[in-house]
Design a protein around this motif. Structure first.
Motif, short mmCIF file in Angstrom:
data_model
loop_
_atom_site.label_atom_id
_atom_site.label_comp_id
_atom_site.label_asym_id
_atom_site.label_seq_id
_atom_site.Cartn_x
_atom_site.Cartn_y
_atom_site.Cartn_z
N PHE A 270 0.84 -1.18 0.00
CA PHE A 270 0.00 0.00 0.00
C PHE A 270 0.89 1.25 0.00
N TYR A 271 0.59 2.18 -0.91
CA TYR A 271 1.41 3.39 -1.07
C TYR A 271 0.53 4.64 -1.01
N LYS A 272 1.17 5.76 -0.69
CA LYS A 272 0.59 7.08 -0.93
C LYS A 272 1.62 7.92 -1.65
N LEU A 273 1.26 8.44 -2.82
CA LEU A 273 2.20 9.19 -3.63
C LEU A 273 1.92 10.68 -3.53
N GLY A 274 2.91 11.49 -3.91
CA GLY A 274 2.76 12.92 -3.92
C GLY A 274 3.15 13.60 -2.62
N GLU A 275 3.85 12.87 -1.74
CA GLU A 275 4.25 13.45 -0.46
C GLU A 275 5.72 13.85 -0.48
#
Length: 442
Positions: free
Chosen positions: A437-442
């Motif tokens: 699980f990823y969160k991009l744009g940080e």
């Protein structure tokens, strides 16, 4: 004849219908990078329940999903944007990027490389840039470390069997190469670097590549046979080369007794983690291909030190019974989280579908100040995670993917926050096994 023609037409229409359903929101030609990361910036990587070599990425808004629903990620395409860049699910991310080290989905013999993934303007994952990694072994390494925005390291065995390659993750430009061959020869004068066919027998960075306190730690593995990365039964230690990052120079080789391997050499399941105090932890699940397996252990290098801490260890078998292993690791909130098998791990058949779907592993939280203290989290058991990175820290919470292929078992995503609050984030159908699980744009 008429029946045959009608049958073929019906089959063709059915196939096209299924195909359109499968890829109705794919746009493989769109190479325009996403510019607004305020939406569709969460990415769930999955593999097909029937084979680990079918990998997909789904971007979505975490706030749009309901934890009491079960989602079909492809069919629910108004919530999830499906993409298939033909890479593995990766294990490192920063800013707008995910880094994967395998392509073309041919099992362990997939095409190696350093593939930087990002989101396009249609919110789909695509290959933004790539670096060549040569294949000098039937099972190329998939280890990578990112030190900062401008510096990372990986092992390109084709450019030198004992070399480490520096690169810039933002520009994807290559940097210097450090060859450890002479240093390994000085450490073990009797070393055999190649077999009679010229195959490499000493691999650097194939198991571990991590850093702390301006030092790079790189595994050094002495193989008995190159073809299946077999380590000799007589070997009793796990070895790390310590490299000074500012000068990119070799310092020494250190050894930890009673362990041969850390992690899984063809896996993007990262076997190391750093805590907030700067201690570096290593997870060995004892795997040694066809040779005898060692007991699973967790050990560390303390902050400010460059040698192993011989006064600290988690022996998995002593706590959970013979043959049990820890397979994934992550530090969060000054605690250590492990994925541990409930029964003896079946190494010899662990890649068989029936074994892989039958083995159960649970999630545990350990107190690093006293590793005798641990608790089992109220998270459903899952299938093994040999090629998965189960843990990731997103939005200052620890997220845990829970992969299960058998219908009726939970498959999806849980999280825990700094107050110890567990939350079921999303449940998906069992034909998808979440891998990262990823969160991009940080």
């Amino acid at each position: 004849m008429t029946f045959s023609i009608k049958y073929k037409m019906l089959f063709s229409l059915l196939f096209l219908g299924l195909l359109s359903c499968e890829v109705n929101n794919l746009d493989d030609e769109n190479k325009n990078p996403k510019t607004d990361y305020s939406t569709y910036n969460y990415v769930l990587a999955t593999e097909d329940a029937s084979t680990a070599d079918i990998t997909r990425f789904f971007s979505f808004n975490l706030g749009d999903v309901e934890s009491n629903k079960t989602y079909d990620l492809i069919q629910d395409n108004q919530i999830f944007t499906n993409s298939d860049p033909s890479t593995s699910s990766g294990h490192h991310s920063f800013k707008n990027y995910i880094f994967s080290m395998a392509k073309d989905k041919r099992g362990y013999s997939s095409t190696p490389g350093l593939f930087r993934l990002s989101l396009n303007s249609s919110d789909q994952v695509y290959i933004d840039s790539e670096l060549y990694i040569g294949k000098d072994n039937i099972f190329p390494s998939r280890k990578l470390v990112l030190v900062n925005d401008n510096l990372g390291f990986y092992y390109n065995e084709d450019s030198g069997g004992q070399s480490i390659q520096a690169f810039n993750p933002l520009t994807m430009q290559l940097g210097a190469v450090l060859d450890l061959r002479a240093d390994i020869k000085a450490f073990r004068p009797e070393v055999q670097f190649e077999d009679e066919y010229g195959n490499n027998l000493v691999r650097t960075g194939s198991l571990v590549m991590d850093y702390k306190d301006d030092k790079l730690y790189v595994s050094v593995v002495f193989l008995e046979e190159a073809s299946f990365n077999l380590i000799s039964e007589e070997e009793e230690n796990f070895y790390l080369a310590v490299i000074d990052i500012p000068t990119f120079s070799f310092e020494k080789i250190i050894a930890y007794h009673g362990v041969k391997t850390v992690g899984f050499f063809v896996s993007e399941n990262n076997p190391t983690t750093k805590d907030e105090a700067g201690n570096l932890y290593f997870c060995s699940w004892g795997w040694n291909q066809f040779n005898s397996h060692n007991p699973s252990k967790i050990f560390r290098i303390k902050s400010g030190e460059t040698d192993f801490d011989t006064d600290w260890e988690i022996d998995i078998e002593s706590h959970f019974g013979k043959g049990r292993i820890a397979q994934s690791i992550m530090s969060y909130n000054s605690k250590l989280y492990l994925h541990i098998s409930e029964e003896p791990y079946l190494f010899d058949s662990s890649e068989d579908v029936s074994t892989r779907n039958g083995l159960k592993l649970s999630y545990y939280e350990f107190d690093t100040t006293n590793p005798e203290n641990y608790v089992k989290l109220d998270v459903p058991t899952s299938n093994p995670s040999s090629r998965m990175n189960l843990f990731n820290i997103v939005d200052d919470k620890l997220f845990m993917v829970v992969p299960n292929a058998i219908p009726g078992n939970f498959s999806g995503l849980y999280s825990i926050d700094r107050q110890g609050m567990l939350k079921k984030e999303i449940q998906i159908e069992n034909k998808y096994r979440p891998t990262r699980f990823y969160k991009l744009g940080e």
